[in-house]
Design a protein around this motif. Structure first.
Motif, PDB file in Angstrom:
ATOM      1  N   ASP A  68      -4.497   0.366   3.149  1.00  0.00           N
ATOM      2  CA  ASP A  68      -4.399   1.822   3.073  1.00  0.00           C
ATOM      3  C   ASP A  68      -4.463   2.405   4.482  1.00  0.00           C
ATOM      4  O   ASP A  68      -3.725   3.333   4.838  1.00  0.00           O
ATOM      5  CB  ASP A  68      -5.528   2.380   2.216  1.00  0.00           C
ATOM      6  CG  ASP A  68      -5.231   3.771   1.681  1.00  0.00           C
ATOM      7  OD1 ASP A  68      -4.138   4.296   1.953  1.00  0.00           O
ATOM      8  OD2 ASP A  68      -6.100   4.335   0.989  1.00  0.00           O
ATOM      9  N   SER A  97      -1.101   1.684   6.259  1.00  0.00           N
ATOM     10  CA  SER A  97      -0.051   2.566   5.747  1.00  0.00           C
ATOM     11  C   SER A  97      -0.206   3.981   6.293  1.00  0.00           C
ATOM     12  O   SER A  97       0.775   4.602   6.734  1.00  0.00           O
ATOM     13  CB  SER A  97      -0.102   2.574   4.219  1.00  0.00           C
ATOM     14  OG  SER A  97       0.859   3.459   3.693  1.00  0.00           O
ATOM     15  N   TYR A 138       0.967  -6.071  -4.598  1.00  0.00           N
ATOM     16  CA  TYR A 138       1.112  -4.609  -4.598  1.00  0.00           C
ATOM     17  C   TYR A 138       1.250  -4.087  -3.170  1.00  0.00           C
ATOM     18  O   TYR A 138       2.190  -3.349  -2.853  1.00  0.00           O
ATOM     19  CB  TYR A 138      -0.084  -3.950  -5.293  1.00  0.00           C
ATOM     20  CG  TYR A 138      -0.120  -2.451  -5.074  1.00  0.00           C
ATOM     21  CD1 TYR A 138       0.721  -1.602  -5.792  1.00  0.00           C
ATOM     22  CD2 TYR A 138      -0.951  -1.875  -4.104  1.00  0.00           C
ATOM     23  CE1 TYR A 138       0.718  -0.233  -5.582  1.00  0.00           C
ATOM     24  CE2 TYR A 138      -0.957  -0.506  -3.886  1.00  0.00           C
ATOM     25  CZ  TYR A 138      -0.123   0.300  -4.625  1.00  0.00           C
ATOM     26  OH  TYR A 138      -0.115   1.650  -4.396  1.00  0.00           O
ATOM     27  N   TRP A 139       0.287  -4.442  -2.306  1.00  0.00           N
ATOM     28  CA  TRP A 139       0.337  -3.927  -0.942  1.00  0.00           C
ATOM     29  C   TRP A 139       1.489  -4.516  -0.153  1.00  0.00           C
ATOM     30  O   TRP A 139       2.105  -3.827   0.666  1.00  0.00           O
ATOM     31  CB  TRP A 139      -0.994  -4.182  -0.227  1.00  0.00           C
ATOM     32  CG  TRP A 139      -2.010  -3.135  -0.543  1.00  0.00           C
ATOM     33  CD1 TRP A 139      -3.141  -3.271  -1.301  1.00  0.00           C
ATOM     34  CD2 TRP A 139      -1.963  -1.760  -0.142  1.00  0.00           C
ATOM     35  NE1 TRP A 139      -3.800  -2.069  -1.393  1.00  0.00           N
ATOM     36  CE2 TRP A 139      -3.109  -1.122  -0.695  1.00  0.00           C
ATOM     37  CE3 TRP A 139      -1.072  -1.008   0.619  1.00  0.00           C
ATOM     38  CZ2 TRP A 139      -3.374   0.225  -0.484  1.00  0.00           C
ATOM     39  CZ3 TRP A 139      -1.341   0.338   0.818  1.00  0.00           C
ATOM     40  CH2 TRP A 139      -2.475   0.936   0.273  1.00  0.00           C
ATOM     41  N   CYS A 165       4.435  -5.343  -1.225  1.00  0.00           N
ATOM     42  CA  CYS A 165       5.653  -4.625  -1.614  1.00  0.00           C
ATOM     43  C   CYS A 165       5.631  -3.186  -1.108  1.00  0.00           C
ATOM     44  O   CYS A 165       6.644  -2.675  -0.616  1.00  0.00           O
ATOM     45  CB  CYS A 165       5.813  -4.649  -3.130  1.00  0.00           C
ATOM     46  SG  CYS A 165       6.252  -6.280  -3.788  1.00  0.00           S
ATOM     47  N   LYS A 166       4.502  -2.532  -1.220  1.00  0.00           N
ATOM     48  CA  LYS A 166       4.402  -1.139  -0.769  1.00  0.00           C
ATOM     49  C   LYS A 166       4.686  -1.027   0.730  1.00  0.00           C
ATOM     50  O   LYS A 166       5.421  -0.134   1.190  1.00  0.00           O
ATOM     51  CB  LYS A 166       3.019  -0.582  -1.084  1.00  0.00           C
ATOM     52  CG  LYS A 166       2.856   0.912  -0.817  1.00  0.00           C
ATOM     53  CD  LYS A 166       1.478   1.398  -1.226  1.00  0.00           C
ATOM     54  CE  LYS A 166       1.374   2.916  -1.188  1.00  0.00           C
ATOM     55  NZ  LYS A 166       1.626   3.505   0.119  1.00  0.00           N
ATOM     56  N   GLN A 177       7.763   0.788   2.777  1.00  0.00           N
ATOM     57  CA  GLN A 177       7.495   1.782   3.820  1.00  0.00           C
ATOM     58  C   GLN A 177       8.214   1.422   5.117  1.00  0.00           C
ATOM     59  O   GLN A 177       8.807   2.297   5.777  1.00  0.00           O
ATOM     60  CB  GLN A 177       5.988   1.884   4.060  1.00  0.00           C
ATOM     61  CG  GLN A 177       5.578   3.060   4.955  1.00  0.00           C
ATOM     62  CD  GLN A 177       4.067   3.199   5.051  1.00  0.00           C
ATOM     63  OE1 GLN A 177       3.301   2.525   4.344  1.00  0.00           O
ATOM     64  NE2 GLN A 177       3.609   4.078   5.930  1.00  0.00           N
ATOM     65  N   LEU A 209       8.798  -3.933  -9.820  1.00  0.00           N
ATOM     66  CA  LEU A 209       8.979  -3.861  -8.371  1.00  0.00           C
ATOM     67  C   LEU A 209      10.253  -4.569  -7.933  1.00  0.00           C
ATOM     68  O   LEU A 209      10.943  -4.115  -7.025  1.00  0.00           O
ATOM     69  CB  LEU A 209       7.767  -4.468  -7.659  1.00  0.00           C
ATOM     70  CG  LEU A 209       6.473  -3.649  -7.714  1.00  0.00           C
ATOM     71  CD1 LEU A 209       5.326  -4.431  -7.086  1.00  0.00           C
ATOM     72  CD2 LEU A 209       6.652  -2.322  -6.999  1.00  0.00           C
ATOM     73  N   LEU A 230       5.473   3.734  -8.211  1.00  0.00           N
ATOM     74  CA  LEU A 230       5.793   3.453  -6.818  1.00  0.00           C
ATOM     75  C   LEU A 230       7.270   3.727  -6.601  1.00  0.00           C
ATOM     76  O   LEU A 230       8.129   3.161  -7.272  1.00  0.00           O
ATOM     77  CB  LEU A 230       5.478   1.979  -6.515  1.00  0.00           C
ATOM     78  CG  LEU A 230       5.644   1.497  -5.094  1.00  0.00           C
ATOM     79  CD1 LEU A 230       4.703   2.253  -4.165  1.00  0.00           C
ATOM     80  CD2 LEU A 230       5.355   0.007  -5.014  1.00  0.00           C
ATOM     81  N   LEU A 240      10.637   4.854  -3.758  1.00  0.00           N
ATOM     82  CA  LEU A 240      11.159   4.856  -2.393  1.00  0.00           C
ATOM     83  C   LEU A 240      12.253   5.900  -2.323  1.00  0.00           C
ATOM     84  O   LEU A 240      13.139   5.938  -3.148  1.00  0.00           O
ATOM     85  CB  LEU A 240      11.753   3.477  -2.051  1.00  0.00           C
ATOM     86  CG  LEU A 240      12.426   3.359  -0.705  1.00  0.00           C
ATOM     87  CD1 LEU A 240      11.385   3.476   0.399  1.00  0.00           C
ATOM     88  CD2 LEU A 240      13.161   2.056  -0.574  1.00  0.00           C
TER      89      LEU A 240
END
Length: 273
Positions: free
Chosen positions: A102, A105, A136-137, A139-140, A144, A177, A269, A271
């Protein structure tokens, strides 16, 4: 042998923990007041540091300070200072993924805001490297970073990152995802006018949406994304007659997700370039 020192130490630790909890609770009270009292909130969080908290508590508090300063104030320099401290403390800590990533990001977003995009990209690449065991992180952060490259018209790099994301999601059986990455990559390839590759990705994503997405809400969101790209694809090829069924389906899907009984989508989630 006397047990008094250990007991005293335990009492001190318990008292210190109670101070942390009280200050965090008070900070949250001030933050959620109507109107929010951000000055008092920050003072409560700042007071935590005077107790020399453990690394995890200190890192989390620096992250909270950075978030609050970015959200409620214009003090970007101070927000950056806190987020960079949070990252330095959390980067090497195990079992601390939420705070660590977090922070990464948010720090990347801050660097982007102050036009230091190379720093943002480097931050995200480091975090992506560390997040490979957290789908999860991972991919996030890939999403980004790919968005940053797309914003800079570095479409090849963006496409490569999205391909990595689709593969990572597939390995983790994160079907939603995976489709998100496939459709996002199709969007990038459409910008690059690589129409043959776009068609292959759309066909693959469409088959997964139809057959493998169990959650009806996620399915509808992905369908909207898919249909928008399909409409753009047909129009780019000048196939106006072919686009009509897709437009009709898109209209129906939009009506579905705009209905009053449709649940909020805050947890999804996305984009957007």
């Amino acid at each position: 042998m006397s047990l008094q020192p250990a007991s005293t130490s335990q009492t001190a630790t318990t008292s210190q923990d109670a101070c942390y909890i009280s200050l965090l609770g008070l900070a949250e009270y001030f933050r959620t007041s109507q109107p929010p009292n951000i000055k008092r909130c920050i003072q409560c969080l700042q007071a935590l540091f005077t107790f020399n908290p453990p690394s995890k508590v200190e890192a989390r508090t620096h992250l909270q300070m950075g978030q609050i300063l970015m959200t409620y104030t214009h003090n970007i320099d101070k927000a950056r200072e806190h987020l960079e401290k949070a990252w330095k403390l959390s980067e090497s800590l195990l079992n601390f993924d939420d705070v660590k990533f977090d922070t990464a990001s948010m720090l990347a977003e801050l660097y982007k805001q102050i036009d230091q995009v190379p720093l943002a990209k480097a931050m995200l690449r480091k975090a992506i490297e560390l997040s490979q065991n957290n789908v999860y992180w991972h991919c996030k952060l890939l999403l980004q970073l790919s968005q940053l490259h797309a914003n800079d018209k570095e479409y090849t790099l963006a496409s490569e990152l999205l391909a990595v994301g689709a593969e990572s999601a597939d390995e983790s059986s994160a079907t939603y995802l995976k489709v998100l990455f496939l459709l996002s990559r199709a969007m990038i390839l459409m910008i690059e006018r690589k129409t043959n590759d776009v068609l292959a990705l759309l066909n693959s994503a469409g088959a997964i949406i139809d057959n493998s997405i169990a959650n009806p809400h996620q399915k509808e969101y992905l369908k909207v994304f898919f249909l928008v790209l399909q409409v753009c694809y047909y129009l780019a090829l000048g196939q106006v007659k072919t686009v009509k069924p897709s437009l009709k389906q898109l209209q129906m899907s939009i009506q579905t997700i705009m209905a009053p009984n449709w649940p909020a989508d805050e947890g999804n989630l996305y984009l957007s370039f």
